[in-house]
Design a protein around this motif. Structure first.
Motif, mmCIF file in Angstrom:
data_model
loop_
_atom_site.group_PDB
_atom_site.id
_atom_site.type_symbol
_atom_site.label_atom_id
_atom_site.label_comp_id
_atom_site.label_asym_id
_atom_site.label_seq_id
_atom_site.Cartn_x
_atom_site.Cartn_y
_atom_site.Cartn_z
ATOM 1 N N SER A 2 0.835 -1.197 0.000
ATOM 2 C CA SER A 2 0.000 0.000 0.000
ATOM 3 C C SER A 2 0.873 1.252 0.000
ATOM 4 O O SER A 2 1.866 1.337 0.700
ATOM 5 C CB SER A 2 -0.885 -0.015 1.243
ATOM 6 N N TYR A 3 0.476 2.226 -0.801
ATOM 7 C CA TYR A 3 1.170 3.513 -0.862
ATOM 8 C C TYR A 3 0.376 4.589 -0.129
ATOM 9 O O TYR A 3 0.959 5.499 0.432
ATOM 10 C CB TYR A 3 1.380 3.934 -2.321
ATOM 11 N N ALA A 4 -0.932 4.493 -0.180
ATOM 12 C CA ALA A 4 -1.814 5.451 0.501
ATOM 13 C C ALA A 4 -3.128 4.747 0.782
ATOM 14 O O ALA A 4 -3.632 4.017 -0.065
ATOM 15 C CB ALA A 4 -2.056 6.678 -0.365
ATOM 16 N N ARG A 5 -3.645 4.970 1.974
ATOM 17 C CA ARG A 5 -4.912 4.342 2.363
ATOM 18 C C ARG A 5 -5.925 5.405 2.742
ATOM 19 O O ARG A 5 -5.759 6.105 3.715
ATOM 20 C CB ARG A 5 -4.695 3.416 3.556
ATOM 21 N N SER A 6 -6.967 5.499 1.951
ATOM 22 C CA SER A 6 -8.014 6.450 2.298
ATOM 23 C C SER A 6 -8.931 5.793 3.322
ATOM 24 O O SER A 6 -9.030 4.577 3.353
ATOM 25 C CB SER A 6 -8.800 6.848 1.053
ATOM 26 N N PRO A 7 -9.607 6.485 4.187
ATOM 27 C CA PRO A 7 -9.565 7.923 4.389
ATOM 28 C C PRO A 7 -8.527 8.348 5.424
ATOM 29 O O PRO A 7 -8.359 9.535 5.673
ATOM 30 C CB PRO A 7 -10.974 8.246 4.869
ATOM 31 N N GLY A 76 -8.064 19.000 -6.165
ATOM 32 C CA GLY A 76 -8.262 19.360 -4.768
ATOM 33 C C GLY A 76 -8.309 18.208 -3.782
ATOM 34 O O GLY A 76 -8.640 18.401 -2.609
ATOM 35 N N GLN A 77 -7.964 17.010 -4.225
ATOM 36 C CA GLN A 77 -7.972 15.875 -3.301
ATOM 37 C C GLN A 77 -6.642 15.759 -2.573
ATOM 38 O O GLN A 77 -5.603 16.194 -3.070
ATOM 39 C CB GLN A 77 -8.294 14.581 -4.045
ATOM 40 N N LYS A 78 -6.712 15.168 -1.385
ATOM 41 C CA LYS A 78 -5.508 14.989 -0.570
ATOM 42 C C LYS A 78 -4.801 13.696 -0.956
ATOM 43 O O LYS A 78 -5.421 12.635 -1.002
ATOM 44 C CB LYS A 78 -5.868 14.953 0.915
ATOM 45 N N VAL A 79 -3.508 13.839 -1.254
ATOM 46 C CA VAL A 79 -2.643 12.703 -1.570
ATOM 47 C C VAL A 79 -1.391 12.856 -0.718
ATOM 48 O O VAL A 79 -0.741 13.902 -0.766
ATOM 49 C CB VAL A 79 -2.252 12.678 -3.066
ATOM 50 N N PRO A 80 -1.028 11.839 0.068
ATOM 51 C CA PRO A 80 0.157 11.961 0.923
ATOM 52 C C PRO A 80 1.439 12.160 0.106
ATOM 53 O O PRO A 80 1.658 11.473 -0.897
ATOM 54 C CB PRO A 80 0.220 10.636 1.676
ATOM 55 N N ASP A 81 2.278 13.105 0.536
ATOM 56 C CA ASP A 81 3.585 13.306 -0.100
ATOM 57 C C ASP A 81 4.375 12.004 -0.104
ATOM 58 O O ASP A 81 5.069 11.700 -1.071
ATOM 59 C CB ASP A 81 4.399 14.368 0.649
ATOM 60 N N ARG A 82 4.252 11.258 0.967
ATOM 61 C CA ARG A 82 4.980 9.996 1.121
ATOM 62 C C ARG A 82 4.697 9.046 -0.045
ATOM 63 O O ARG A 82 5.588 8.390 -0.568
ATOM 64 C CB ARG A 82 4.583 9.368 2.457
#
Length: 122
Positions: A2-7, A76-82
């Motif tokens: 996983s790279y990003a997990r919403s929410p 305008g959505q949030k995406v982690p820099d990581r």
């Protein structure tokens, strides 16, 4: 992986996966696909009908996913820099691996041509 997990981390859920020897990166339940802002996949020759049905975006390399995540940010959505940083690093590794494979192929082709030429001259 996983790279990003919403929410919990933003507005996207991005994973890397491998099936039948094919590696790809997937934005699960992608709002951009659902809104028809992007095509469901960039992979050629692989059936992703199930992924398209659930509105996921599939990328053939980590760089394509970085571009995709930047589109999420642009709306305008949030995406982690990581996530973007990790995918960017993996893209550089992916490019280096492809270049090494290409060079190995070219070296083998040159050697085969030299052997054919030597055999023809003998």
């Amino acid at each position: 992986m996983s790279y990003a997990r919403s929410p919990s981390e933003g507005d996207v859920y991005v994973i890397g996966t491998k099936k039948d020897g094919v590696l790809w990166w997937e934005c699960l339940g992608c709002d951009l696909v659902s809104a028809s802002l992007v095509p469901a996949h960039t992979l050629v020759g692989y059936d992703f009908e199930a992924h398209m049905a659930k509105g996921s975006f599939c990328a053939a390399d980590p760089g394509q996913m970085v571009t995709h995540l930047r589109l999420h940010r642009a709306v305008g959505q949030k995406v982690p820099d990581r996530a973007i940083n990790r995918l960017s690093r993996e893209h550089q590794e992916w490019i280096a691996k492809r270049e090494a494979e290409f060079e190995a192929f070219n070296a083998a082709a040159r050697e085969a041509a030299e052997r054919r030429q030597a055999a023809a001259e003998a």
